[in-house]
Design an enzyme around this catalytic site. Structure first.
Site, PDB file in Angstrom:
ATOM      1  N   HIS A  56       0.791  -1.237   0.000  1.00  0.00           N
ATOM      2  CA  HIS A  56       0.000   0.000   0.000  1.00  0.00           C
ATOM      3  C   HIS A  56       0.819   1.281   0.000  1.00  0.00           C
ATOM      4  CE1 HIS A  56       0.965   0.009   4.270  1.00  0.00           C
ATOM      5  NE2 HIS A  56       0.590   1.274   4.287  1.00  0.00           N
TER       6      HIS A  56
HETATM    7  C1  UD1 Z   1      -1.993   5.596   5.941  1.00  0.00           C
HETATM    8  C2  UD1 Z   1      -0.688   6.072   6.588  1.00  0.00           C
HETATM    9  C3  UD1 Z   1       0.333   4.953   6.560  1.00  0.00           C
HETATM   10  C4  UD1 Z   1      -0.216   3.665   7.161  1.00  0.00           C
HETATM   11  C5  UD1 Z   1      -1.518   3.310   6.467  1.00  0.00           C
HETATM   12  C6  UD1 Z   1      -2.131   2.072   7.081  1.00  0.00           C
HETATM   13  C7  UD1 Z   1      -0.158   8.469   6.286  1.00  0.00           C
HETATM   14  C8  UD1 Z   1       0.723   9.420   5.578  1.00  0.00           C
HETATM   15  N1  UD1 Z   1      -0.111   7.195   5.841  1.00  0.00           N
HETATM   16  O1  UD1 Z   1      -1.718   5.325   4.583  1.00  0.00           O
HETATM   17  O2  UD1 Z   1       1.475   5.347   7.296  1.00  0.00           O
HETATM   18  O3  UD1 Z   1       0.727   2.630   6.979  1.00  0.00           O
HETATM   19  O4  UD1 Z   1      -2.428   4.418   6.610  1.00  0.00           O
HETATM   20  O5  UD1 Z   1      -3.167   1.584   6.296  1.00  0.00           O
HETATM   21  O6  UD1 Z   1      -0.847   8.871   7.196  1.00  0.00           O
HETATM   22  N2  UD1 Z   1      -8.943   4.977   1.403  1.00  0.00           N
HETATM   23  C9  UD1 Z   1     -10.168   4.398   1.360  1.00  0.00           C
HETATM   24  N3  UD1 Z   1     -10.811   4.138   2.532  1.00  0.00           N
HETATM   25  C10 UD1 Z   1     -10.276   4.423   3.737  1.00  0.00           C
HETATM   26  C11 UD1 Z   1      -9.015   5.032   3.784  1.00  0.00           C
HETATM   27  C12 UD1 Z   1      -8.345   5.296   2.614  1.00  0.00           C
HETATM   28  O7  UD1 Z   1     -10.701   4.116   0.292  1.00  0.00           O
HETATM   29  O8  UD1 Z   1     -10.920   4.137   4.771  1.00  0.00           O
HETATM   30  C13 UD1 Z   1      -8.206   5.217   0.147  1.00  0.00           C
HETATM   31  C14 UD1 Z   1      -8.437   6.586  -0.452  1.00  0.00           C
HETATM   32  O9  UD1 Z   1      -8.371   6.463  -1.832  1.00  0.00           O
HETATM   33  C15 UD1 Z   1      -7.220   7.353   0.057  1.00  0.00           C
HETATM   34  C16 UD1 Z   1      -6.145   6.295   0.031  1.00  0.00           C
HETATM   35  O10 UD1 Z   1      -6.809   5.095   0.394  1.00  0.00           O
HETATM   36  O11 UD1 Z   1      -6.913   8.454  -0.731  1.00  0.00           O
HETATM   37  C17 UD1 Z   1      -5.003   6.555   0.967  1.00  0.00           C
HETATM   38  O12 UD1 Z   1      -5.470   6.739   2.297  1.00  0.00           O
HETATM   39  P1  UD1 Z   1      -4.602   7.590   3.352  1.00  0.00           P
HETATM   40  O13 UD1 Z   1      -5.251   7.562   4.660  1.00  0.00           O
HETATM   41  O14 UD1 Z   1      -4.264   8.918   2.749  1.00  0.00           O
HETATM   42  O15 UD1 Z   1      -3.224   6.839   3.424  1.00  0.00           O
HETATM   43  P2  UD1 Z   1      -2.898   5.280   3.522  1.00  0.00           P
HETATM   44  O16 UD1 Z   1      -2.295   4.889   2.222  1.00  0.00           O
HETATM   45  O17 UD1 Z   1      -4.043   4.487   4.046  1.00  0.00           O
END
Ligand code: UD1
Length: 355
Positions: free
Chosen positions: A205
């Site tokens: 991820h």
């Molecule tokens: C975040 C953390 C990372 C951690 C990871 C665990 C930061 C910078 N990164 O990364 O350190 O290892 O969480 O999972 O804080 N999305 C969904 N549903 C959700 C959440 C996210 O669809 O409930 C999708 C969205 O498209 C979003 C993308 O995932 O833009 C990324 O989510 P985000 O919370 O920005 O970062 P993670 O990659 O999850």
């Protein structure tokens, strides 16, 4: 003592569980704030129910956005929450955008901040997590380090006087969950009919692996080339990026699967022949369950897993494919992540350092 925990992303809910239980046992007041960074049921709600964490007292409902927008929105929303609850400590977890936003908002209101999982370093300044953890350590009042290596990093940065080694709280929750699920069915062997010890479990991820078409294609091609079944537990970010780049996440030996809830993940890792991941927490969980791991990154914060021979860092391509099929390493009794009672020490340190 009144402690206000701020969490928002999946690994933080896991770390919150033992802390919530230890604070309750100690008779402390505990306010839980969920920033809303993760909102899918399988990334958030299931952790609260499975790990018996009380429902959040406050939910900021921030959701996904670019790093600056997401961090800024959390920072703006925190003022009101901190003024309302006025805690003795704001406790922040790990290295996500939720961690940094909460730490910044607390110090600006002169509320003491404790950082759980302080001192981890990848020394890779391209990682958003590295920015978050370095900045959080330098603004926090109490640095709760999981390992000796983490404490040494803090000392090198001039932060020794604010640091204490407490052990790793993920070890607490992992051991408790492992004991609680003993004898339960492994969801992977059950659903996909693989015999125990014959499949690998994969999670990918990190932006460095998902965000460019070339890298994501190389990672997925390597997973497909592995000589045994690989079950890919797909984070929503991976699905979104694969869609955008038109990359198929299954085929051949590669099987696509929804993310697992925590107890099921523990069962699935325990029954796997290997783990292939770019997650920080999973490298360590696999080590604690003695499942060999291949990490698709150029460095790791959990260096002990590599030094003890249970984790290999690999580039996508032949290096990754070969590493994923290597034989099991020699067993070890080393316990660099503590004894499973870190949360209790966290609560003791919070009480001892109460202003
Ligand atoms: C975040 C953390 C990372 C951690 C990871 C665990 C930061 C910078 N990164 O990364 O350190 O290892 O969480 O999972 O804080 N999305 C969904 N549903 C959700 C959440 C996210 O669809 O409930 C999708 C969205 O498209 C979003 C993308 O995932 O833009 C990324 O989510 P985000 O919370 O920005 O970062 P993670 O990659 O999850």
């Amino acid at each position: 003592m009144k402690v206000l925990s701020v969490v928002g992303a999946r690994p933080q809910f896991v770390k919150l569980a033992p802390i919530a239980h230890a604070l309750k046992k100690a008779g402390a007041q505990h306010v839980i704030v969920h920033t809303g960074q993760h909102y899918d049921r399988m990334l958030s709600d299931v952790f609260f129910s499975d790990l018996q964490i009380p429902a959040p007292d406050e939910h900021l409902g921030i959701g996904s956005a670019s790093h600056g927008r997401q961090t800024g929105a959390m920072l703006a929303a925190m003022d009101e929450v901190l003024e309302k609850h006025n805690p003795d400590w704001v406790l922040v977890y790990g290295d996500t955008n939720s961690t940094l936003a909460a730490a910044l908002s607390a110090i600006k209101l002169h509320i003491p901040v404790a950082h759980l999982e302080a001192g981890l370093r990848s020394f890779n300044r391209d990682m958003p997590e590295e920015h978050n953890r370095v900045l959080t350590d330098h603004c926090a009042d109490l640095l709760l380090a999981p390992t000796e290596v983490a404490a040494a990093h803090l000392a090198t940065e001039g932060l020794a006087s604010r640091s204490v080694i407490v052990g790793d709280v993920m070890t607490d929750v992992l051991y408790q969950t492992r004991d609680a699920v003993t004898g339960q069915a492994n969801p992977i062997t059950q659903e996909l009919s693989f015999a125990p010890g014959t499949y690998s479990l994969a999670t990918i991820h990190r932006p460095a692996n998902t965000d460019t078409r070339e890298q994501l294609q190389a990672v997925v091609d390597s997973l497909k080339a592995i000589d045994h079944p690989v079950v890919l537990l797909a984070h929503p970010r991976l699905r979104a990026k694969a869609n955008e780049h038109k990359i198929e996440l299954s085929g051949g030996n590669l099987h696509l699967h929804e993310p697992l809830a925590y107890p099921q993940l523990v069962l699935a890792v325990s029954g796997a022949r290997g783990v292939i991941t770019d997650s920080g927490g999973l490298q360590k969980e696999a080590f604690l369950l003695r499942t060999p791991t291949t990490t698709v990154r150029t460095e790791t914060e959990w260096v002990e897993t590599v030094e003890l021979g249970w984790n290999i860092l690999a580039y996508p391509g032949e290096e990754l494919t070969r590493a994923a099929s290597r034989p099991r390493p020699t067993d070890t009794a080393a316990a660099p992540y503590g004894d499973g009672h870190a949360a209790q020490r966290v609560v003791q340190e919070l009480s001892r350092n109460l202003r």
